[in-house]
Design a protein around this motif. Sequence first.
Motif, PDB file in Angstrom:
ATOM      1  N   LYS A   1      -9.258  -1.960   1.753  1.00 29.87           N
ATOM      2  CA  LYS A   1      -9.338  -1.722   0.309  1.00 29.87           C
ATOM      3  C   LYS A   1     -10.272  -0.566  -0.003  1.00 29.87           C
TER       4      LYS A   1
ATOM      5  N   THR B   1      -6.567  -0.779  -2.471  1.00 26.54           N
ATOM      6  CA  THR B   1      -5.772  -1.982  -2.716  1.00 26.54           C
ATOM      7  C   THR B   1      -5.824  -2.877  -1.485  1.00 26.54           C
ATOM      8  N   ALA B   2      -5.566  -4.146  -1.659  1.00 28.26           N
ATOM      9  CA  ALA B   2      -5.598  -5.092  -0.543  1.00 28.26           C
ATOM     10  C   ALA B   2      -4.393  -4.860   0.366  1.00 28.26           C
TER      11      ALA B   2
ATOM     12  N   TYR C   1      -0.620  -3.648  -0.671  1.00 29.30           N
ATOM     13  CA  TYR C   1      -0.157  -2.348  -0.185  1.00 29.30           C
ATOM     14  C   TYR C   1       1.218  -2.498   0.463  1.00 29.30           C
TER      15      TYR C   1
END
Length: 310
Positions: free
Chosen positions: A289, A294-295, A299
């Motif tokens: 991240k 983003t996680a 993703y």
Amino acid sequence: MDVLSDVLAVMRAGRPLARRAGCQAPWGMRFAAGDAATCHVVLQGACWLIPPHGTPLALGVGDVVLIPRGDAHALTDRPGGSPARHVPEQDQDAPLGELRIPGPGATTILLCASYRFDHARPHPLLHDLPELIHLPDRVGQHPSLRAAVELLGSELRQPRAGTEAVLPALVDLLLLYVLRAWLDEQSSRPAPGWAAALHDPALITALRHIHRRPEHPWTVVELATQAGLSRASFAKRFTTVVGQPPLTYLTWWRMTTAAGLLRGSDASLRSVAERCGYGSEYAFAKAFKREYGTAPGQYRRQERAGGTRR
């Protein structure tokens, strides 16, 4: 492990495309700026390249030009010509295209190939490439590149059964041989950057180890030992030439490898974490991240949804 092949694999986003263009004077083509590198080869006749900056460049039979960062440019039959015609993007589902510009004058036949690169997270090699790479046709130079050009020209001139299957591989070969030829020419002009790193025995050894085993808990001392240098000498040389400290590049490569696995495989997040050197999903997710904003799971969903739309 082949570092250059690894670099090309992580730079790529989508399949390569190729088009044969038959142009009769007077003619001109504009290529809009975008996220695809463009390669042009003159198969017959002659033309002029109008680069993003600088003076027009005369091209003859066998000349190869690569515009690696997707800059806007134009091709025309004469330097003062008006490249009014816009070249539309090719259908991603049709790797082989044909373009004809009729006219009363001399004919020029071109091979135009494109490679979509990930400009959101480009490999450092892309930064080191010049705005334009021009490889003029010279007898005895770059025989592998010339062979690839001949094969591509033959397939485009007379498509046969299997052409659409073999074409992406040949277009890949064209890019590889263009970059090889450019890198070979840089070997006699020492300068910082990836061209120098790929010709430095100590650095290429360290890079191969990083690429081969990103999951290994590498230290600067261990990488220096593999490279046959002292810790201080290795760290200074790596940072100066590559442009990043060794462990910074290691993290970059781990995250890039992780992104590729998330996009292209169904491996679990735990498996991806382990293959990229993280002992827990939490540590991996936190590092990912930080790099991508983003996680990992999000993703993967976003990239697959985008790939479906493309």
